[in-house]
Design an enzyme around this catalytic site. Structure first.
Site, PDB file in Angstrom:
ATOM      1  N   LYS A  78       0.822  -1.223   0.000  1.00  0.00           N
ATOM      2  CA  LYS A  78       0.000   0.000   0.000  1.00  0.00           C
ATOM      3  C   LYS A  78       0.848   1.262   0.000  1.00  0.00           C
ATOM      4  CE  LYS A  78      -4.391  -1.956   1.202  1.00  0.00           C
ATOM      5  NZ  LYS A  78      -5.410  -2.288   2.197  1.00  0.00           N
ATOM      6  N   ARG A 111      -3.611 -10.333   4.501  1.00  0.00           N
ATOM      7  CA  ARG A 111      -4.030 -10.301   3.091  1.00  0.00           C
ATOM      8  C   ARG A 111      -2.889  -9.692   2.277  1.00  0.00           C
ATOM      9  NH1 ARG A 111      -6.048  -6.937  -0.608  1.00  0.00           N
ATOM     10  NH2 ARG A 111      -7.644  -7.737  -2.030  1.00  0.00           N
TER      11      ARG A 111
HETATM   12  N1  HH2 Z   1      -7.411  -3.986   0.699  1.00  0.00           N
HETATM   13  C1  HH2 Z   1      -7.739  -3.995  -0.598  1.00  0.00           C
HETATM   14  C2  HH2 Z   1      -8.831  -4.759  -1.061  1.00  0.00           C
HETATM   15  N2  HH2 Z   1      -9.538  -5.531  -0.215  1.00  0.00           N
HETATM   16  N3  HH2 Z   1      -9.910  -6.361   1.970  1.00  0.00           N
HETATM   17  C3  HH2 Z   1      -9.590  -6.383   3.267  1.00  0.00           C
HETATM   18  N4  HH2 Z   1     -10.283  -7.167   4.118  1.00  0.00           N
HETATM   19  N5  HH2 Z   1      -8.562  -5.623   3.779  1.00  0.00           N
HETATM   20  C4  HH2 Z   1      -7.818  -4.812   2.973  1.00  0.00           C
HETATM   21  O1  HH2 Z   1      -6.907  -4.126   3.499  1.00  0.00           O
HETATM   22  C5  HH2 Z   1      -8.124  -4.762   1.571  1.00  0.00           C
HETATM   23  C6  HH2 Z   1      -9.205  -5.561   1.094  1.00  0.00           C
HETATM   24  C7  HH2 Z   1      -6.937  -3.183  -1.562  1.00  0.00           C
HETATM   25  O2  HH2 Z   1      -5.892  -3.932  -2.135  1.00  0.00           O
HETATM   26  P1  HH2 Z   1      -5.916  -4.572  -3.605  1.00  0.00           P
HETATM   27  O3  HH2 Z   1      -6.984  -5.607  -3.724  1.00  0.00           O
HETATM   28  O4  HH2 Z   1      -4.555  -5.063  -3.926  1.00  0.00           O
HETATM   29  O5  HH2 Z   1      -6.197  -3.361  -4.558  1.00  0.00           O
HETATM   30  P2  HH2 Z   1      -7.477  -2.936  -5.376  1.00  0.00           P
HETATM   31  O6  HH2 Z   1      -8.554  -2.612  -4.395  1.00  0.00           O
HETATM   32  O7  HH2 Z   1      -7.013  -1.734  -6.159  1.00  0.00           O
HETATM   33  O8  HH2 Z   1      -7.881  -4.081  -6.246  1.00  0.00           O
END
Ligand code: HH2
Length: 268
Positions: free
Chosen positions: A203, A237
């Site tokens: 992040k 995660r």
């Molecule tokens: N962060 C993201 C998405 N889902 N779910 C939980 N429970 N906790 C988190 O911190 C979290 C999440 C964001 O990360 P990412 O999926 O890599 O990015 P994007 O939302 O751009 O797909």
């Protein structure tokens, strides 16, 4: 928990695994590296992301959920009832909702009726606007009160407390200082009595501290996960499963003792 994003626009891996075949191969790799849960998502929640219509989200995630359900436990990362329902029919058994059942309150009923586990996450505002000047009285107390309220709402909707995991939502309506304070004081959230999920992986606050691009934040991610484990987190995660998995094994062996008896020695 390994991240399997099937999106063109996720902040760190958008467009990298956007065919079902590539995403399934990626999920298999993460499982082989030690992921016990694969979190499949078809809608980015990065700041400023545009919402994705249900039909498109279904098109993205369903073949991937089907392909991975035999490989590991599958979580569906969605805020939409229709997507969660179809994903559960395709083999998912965990619902990861970054809105904690606020976007679609009926999602709680699905989790209750189908006997699923779920993750309820804190987010201030909504993805399009959440990073515009987020403010808290005390960030840890505010997040704790929010998670308490959302857990109570889920229980009222019929979800057994044992099925609920909680996540402070690193990066979701939080400044760099908010993220660091939540990590530093994570132990206070263990008082909620449920397993804590933590999502720091790659992040932007790690980029702010290290000056590293999104693809070069694995070492920073490992540092946050080690700290979080020591302060009570139980689900991590992450995108970089191999690195984090090794770091967590060494951390937990150090904290809890390895294998169990101090008399058992190895030469390496
Ligand atoms: N962060 C993201 C998405 N889902 N779910 C939980 N429970 N906790 C988190 O911190 C979290 C999440 C964001 O990360 P990412 O999926 O890599 O990015 P994007 O939302 O751009 O797909």
């Amino acid at each position: 928990m390994g991240v399997v994003n099937v999106t063109p626009d996720s902040f760190s891996d958008g467009g990298v695994f956007d065919t079902a075949e590539d995403a399934v191969a990626h999920g298999r790799r993460l499982a082989a590296e030690g992921a016990q849960i694969l979190d499949v998502g078809g809608e980015s929640t990065r700041p400023g992301a545009d919402p994705v219509p249900v039909e498109e989200e279904l098109r993205r995630v369903l073949p991937v959920v089907e392909g991975l359900a035999r490989v590991a436990r599958v979580s569906i990362d969605t805020m939409k009832l229709a997507v969660a329902e179809a994903a559960v029919d395709a083999g998912a058994s965990y619902v990861n909702d970054v809105t904690a059942f606020r976007h679609d309150p009926e999602l709680a009923g699905l989790v209750a009726d189908r006997g699923l586990d779920c993750c309820l996450m804190h987010m201030l505002g909504e993805p399009r606007t959440m990073q515009r000047d987020p403010r808290y009285g005390d960030v840890v107390s505010d997040v704790k009160a929010f998670l308490t309220e959302r857990m109570e709402a889920a229980v009222r909707a019929g979800v057994p407390e044992e099925r609920i995991q909680l996540d402070p939502g690193i990066g979701f309506g939080k400044t760099l200082d908010h993220n660091l304070e939540l990590l530093r004081r994570l132990e206070e959230l263990t008082e909620l009595g449920r397993p804590l999920v933590i999502g720091t992986s790659r992040k932007s606050f790690i980029g702010r501290i290290t000056g590293r691009d999104v693809t070069e934040r694995v070492h920073g991610t490992v540092a946050t996960c080690v700290l979080a484990l020591e302060r009570g987190a139980r689900v991590f995660r992450v995108h970089d499963v191999a690195a984090v998995s090794d770091a967590l094994k060494v951390t937990s062996a150090t904290v809890a003792g390895w294998p169990t008896s101090p008399r058992t020695t190895t030469t390496s």
